[in-house]
Design a protein around this motif. Structure first.
Motif, PDB file in Angstrom:
ATOM      1  N   PRO A 114       0.833  -1.202   0.000  1.00  0.00           N
ATOM      2  CA  PRO A 114       0.000   0.000   0.000  1.00  0.00           C
ATOM      3  C   PRO A 114       0.871   1.256   0.000  1.00  0.00           C
ATOM      4  O   PRO A 114       2.080   1.187   0.246  1.00  0.00           O
ATOM      5  CB  PRO A 114      -0.781  -0.131   1.312  1.00  0.00           C
ATOM      6  CG  PRO A 114       0.126  -0.921   2.195  1.00  0.00           C
ATOM      7  CD  PRO A 114       0.826  -1.893   1.298  1.00  0.00           C
ATOM      8  N   ALA A 115       0.254   2.389  -0.277  1.00  0.00           N
ATOM      9  CA  ALA A 115       0.980   3.653  -0.216  1.00  0.00           C
ATOM     10  C   ALA A 115       1.616   3.797   1.161  1.00  0.00           C
ATOM     11  O   ALA A 115       0.964   3.596   2.183  1.00  0.00           O
ATOM     12  CB  ALA A 115       0.028   4.811  -0.485  1.00  0.00           C
ATOM     13  N   GLY A 116       2.918   4.105   1.185  1.00  0.00           N
ATOM     14  CA  GLY A 116       3.627   4.245   2.446  1.00  0.00           C
ATOM     15  C   GLY A 116       4.086   2.941   3.054  1.00  0.00           C
ATOM     16  O   GLY A 116       4.690   2.946   4.129  1.00  0.00           O
ATOM     17  N   GLY A 117       3.838   1.825   2.398  1.00  0.00           N
ATOM     18  CA  GLY A 117       4.138   0.522   2.969  1.00  0.00           C
ATOM     19  C   GLY A 117       5.464  -0.056   2.519  1.00  0.00           C
ATOM     20  O   GLY A 117       6.161   0.490   1.657  1.00  0.00           O
ATOM     21  N   LYS A 118       5.788  -1.197   3.114  1.00  0.00           N
ATOM     22  CA  LYS A 118       6.995  -1.940   2.779  1.00  0.00           C
ATOM     23  C   LYS A 118       6.643  -3.423   2.721  1.00  0.00           C
ATOM     24  O   LYS A 118       5.554  -3.821   3.132  1.00  0.00           O
ATOM     25  CB  LYS A 118       8.102  -1.699   3.811  1.00  0.00           C
ATOM     26  CG  LYS A 118       8.575  -0.261   3.912  1.00  0.00           C
ATOM     27  CD  LYS A 118       9.626  -0.101   5.004  1.00  0.00           C
ATOM     28  CE  LYS A 118      10.034   1.361   5.153  1.00  0.00           C
ATOM     29  NZ  LYS A 118      11.037   1.541   6.250  1.00  0.00           N
ATOM     30  N   ALA A 119       7.591  -4.223   2.219  1.00  0.00           N
ATOM     31  CA  ALA A 119       7.390  -5.676   2.168  1.00  0.00           C
ATOM     32  C   ALA A 119       8.716  -6.368   2.405  1.00  0.00           C
ATOM     33  O   ALA A 119       9.767  -5.886   1.976  1.00  0.00           O
ATOM     34  CB  ALA A 119       6.810  -6.093   0.820  1.00  0.00           C
ATOM     35  N   VAL A 120       8.641  -7.498   3.103  1.00  0.00           N
ATOM     36  CA  VAL A 120       9.836  -8.310   3.370  1.00  0.00           C
ATOM     37  C   VAL A 120       9.578  -9.711   2.850  1.00  0.00           C
ATOM     38  O   VAL A 120       8.558 -10.325   3.180  1.00  0.00           O
ATOM     39  CB  VAL A 120      10.159  -8.364   4.877  1.00  0.00           C
ATOM     40  CG1 VAL A 120      11.440  -9.161   5.115  1.00  0.00           C
ATOM     41  CG2 VAL A 120      10.280  -6.964   5.453  1.00  0.00           C
TER      42      VAL A 120
END
Length: 611
Positions: A114-120
């Motif tokens: 999402p906007a402003g998000g991150k993923a690992v």
């Protein structure tokens, strides 16, 4: 009983696995909102494939990837990601096909940020060696190409191709990174990373595209080749055009340090190397520098709470660039002097000393110039920077440095009462005046105008020898009272003829004015001063590395060493402790021995007395 033993054994095994699960950053970059001119080229990211190359620092057998959508205003959909060993450091898109592994995110092939998000990503078995090149191939779904999180200053070529593909022949090239944030390896507990806070000089402007020869890369190779530091990863958190306090490109250092330094996996060391962009636009160099130092102090306190060592790197010279003014240079000197002397830092990296011009220390050596801008360095300069760092910093086991420092009234300085320089031979043309508003109750007034040329008669001259402990920029300040523009200048020099004069010192009350600034090597020097316009009043002098103008009456007068060819016969000898207290009996400690002569001169020396 047997069942309990089996359960206990399984528990120990699980604990052992958890203990081994130590993640360390091997590559990373500082994200920002990508500027319009650096956005992805056509055909854009949406529903297309992008291959990006990174060169890691330390190797490993298991890795995970972090992605970011931090600055984007909409969702970014990623359908799939593959890792593979790249055949070059970015000059081609080619990979070792057999090394390819697909990543998952929570068990799924793709992820929507999402906007402003991150993923690992999930951890995956993937062998990479030290300083090996890794290709990160992202297959996008819906994604914007005008509101993108990324890192423009990659100095590495990426490859963009239409559709969901692994064939990048004919791909569009772009020298930027998009959405990738960090690559981490599972490593032993003894491994760790150094995170570097910096601007374009750390980001690598002036380095060679696709050759990975920034100063941070040079440092990384040296660390890996040195057995005691062979498990140290390097994370380059430089952003071109970045500022510590405000303005510039990307989030300011004061806002991003928690993310880019303290938030990195496995960080054991931090290097602080910012400020030149703040100084280049400063209205007041010293005040800007002091605000930057306060940010540095806050970073140090928070890092120490996490058990992280913090090293300060001195700001490199920029004389010749449009950033340079005498005021901005004072700001640079303020930061560098603090870095070299504070008790809060755990170590010092002196980039300034490594690249400055010995004949003009406010400028860097011309052989290091990139595009003659007198600010950024070329690959040769970055090699010098990366090679000057003491690798023993990264094997420290000392306790962390102080979390705060005692504030000194002004800092290290030599204070000289003007009347102490007036002897039977020197300065007799100056009028000695008593005044309760003057330091020591006396001052010297110029009574003869010598505005056309510096005088050679000793009667019109004041001179003092002094010794400095470090090679640095020094300032000479004078406490003066010069009521009009016709009585506000002095001839002045250090270690040479008085060919220059300090002018524009007009003030209606006693005030401190800078009369000299220059780089001095450690050792003995001579200050020469003469009145230029009659009516100028001189109370006190200060010789210091502190670029901040003194205030009030300054510090306590230091026993002054006068040129030895001036004195006649000694009439007294006194001893003082380092704190200035006069001693009546000899002590086994460092003392200042002061000899007074019959012509009024004084010679002092620091020595160790043995009763």
């Amino acid at each position: 009983m047997k069942k309990a033993t089996i359960i206990f054994a399984c528990l120990l095994s699980a604990i052992a696995v958890m203990a081994d699960n130590h993640w360390v950053g091997t590559w990373g970059t500082a994200p920002q909102l990508v500027e319009r001119n650096n956005n992805p080229p056509s055909p854009g990211l949406g529903n297309n494939s992008l291959r990006q190359i990174v060169q890691v620092s330390i190797g490993g057998e298991k890795v995970r990837l972090k992605l970011t959508n931090e600055f984007s205003t909409g969702d970014t959909e990623i359908k799939a990601v593959e890792l593979a060993l790249a055949k070059t450091a970015g000059s081609s898109y080619e990979i070792d096909e057999a090394s390819t592994v697909s990543l998952t995110f929570g068990g799924n092939a793709g992820v929507k940020m999402p906007a402003g998000g991150k993923a690992v990503s999930d951890a995956v078995d993937f062998h990479i060696g030290n300083r090996e090149n890794v290709a990160i191939t992202i297959h996008y779904g819906s994604a914007s190409s005008t509101s993108v999180s990324g890192h423009p200053g990659s100095r590495t070529t990426s490859y963009l191709k239409t559709g969901n593909t692994t064939d990048f022949s004919g791909a569009v090239k772009t020298d930027h990174w998009y959405n990738i944030l960090a690559l981490e390896v599972e490593a032993p507990e003894t491994a760790g990373a150094v995170a570097i806070l910096g601007n374009s000089i750390t980001d690598g402007r002036g380095s060679t595209t696709n050759q990975q020869n920034r100063w941070a890369d040079v440092l990384s190779r040296r660390l890996l080749a040195n057995e005691p530091t062979s498990q140290v990863g390097v994370l380059n958190m430089g952003i071109g055009g970045n500022c510590v306090l405000g303005g510039g490109l990307g989030p300011t250092a004061s806002n991003r340090y928690k993310r880019d330094l303290l938030g990195q996996e496995g960080v054991k060391w931090i290097i602080l190397f910012e400020a030149v962009n703040d100084l280049g636009g400063a209205q007041n160099g010293v005040q800007t520098a002091k605000r930057i130092i306060e940010v540095y102090k806050q970073i140090i306190r928070e890092a120490h709470q996490k058990g992280i060592y913090v090293f300060g790197a001195t700001i490199t010279p920029f004389k010749g660039n449009n950033y340079y003014t005498a005021d901005h240079e004072k700001g640079r000197s303020t930061i560098n002097q603090w870095i070299r002397t504070t008790k809060m830092l755990d170590g010092v990296i002196d980039f300034d000393e490594a690249v400055r011009n010995p004949q003009d220390p406010e400028a860097m050596q011309s052989k290091f110039l990139f595009e003659n801008d007198w600010l950024h360095l070329n690959a040769n300069g970055y090699e010098t920077m990366g090679s000057c760092i003491d690798l023993n910093l990264f094997t420290k086991t000392d306790p962390l440095a102080a979390d705060d420092e005692e504030e000194e009234a002004y800092g290290e300085a030599l204070w000289i009462e003007a009347e102490d320089l007036r002897t039977n031979s020197y300065g007799t043309a100056f009028q000695l005046v008593e005044d309760g508003a003057a330091s020591g109750g006396k001052y010297l007034m110029t009574v003869t105008q010598t505005s056309n040329a510096a005088p050679t008669d000793k009667a019109y001259m004041l001179t003092s020898t002094f010794t400095v402990a470090t090679s640095s920029t020094y300032y000479v300040y004078a406490r003066v009272l010069c009521p009009t523009w016709d009585d506000d200048s002095y001839w002045v020099s250090v270690d040479g003829p008085m060919n220059n004069f300090a002018n524009g010192l007009q003030t209606n009350s006693w005030d401190w004015k800078e009369i000299y600034q220059g780089f001095l090597q450690a050792g003995q020097h001579q200050l020469n001063l003469a009145g230029r316009e009659d009516g100028a009043c001189l109370d006190k002098l200060c010789i210091t590395t502190n670029p901040e103008t003194p205030s009030g009456m300054g510090g306590q007068a230091t026993p002054t060493a006068i040129s030895p060819n001036r004195h006649q016969q000694p009439i007294s000898m006194e001893s003082y402790a380092i704190n200035g207290m006069r001693l009546t009996t000899q002590q086994k400690s460092p003392i200042i021995e002061v000899r007074r002569f019959d012509d009024g001169t004084i010679i002092s020396r620091k020595m160790v007395a043995h009763p």
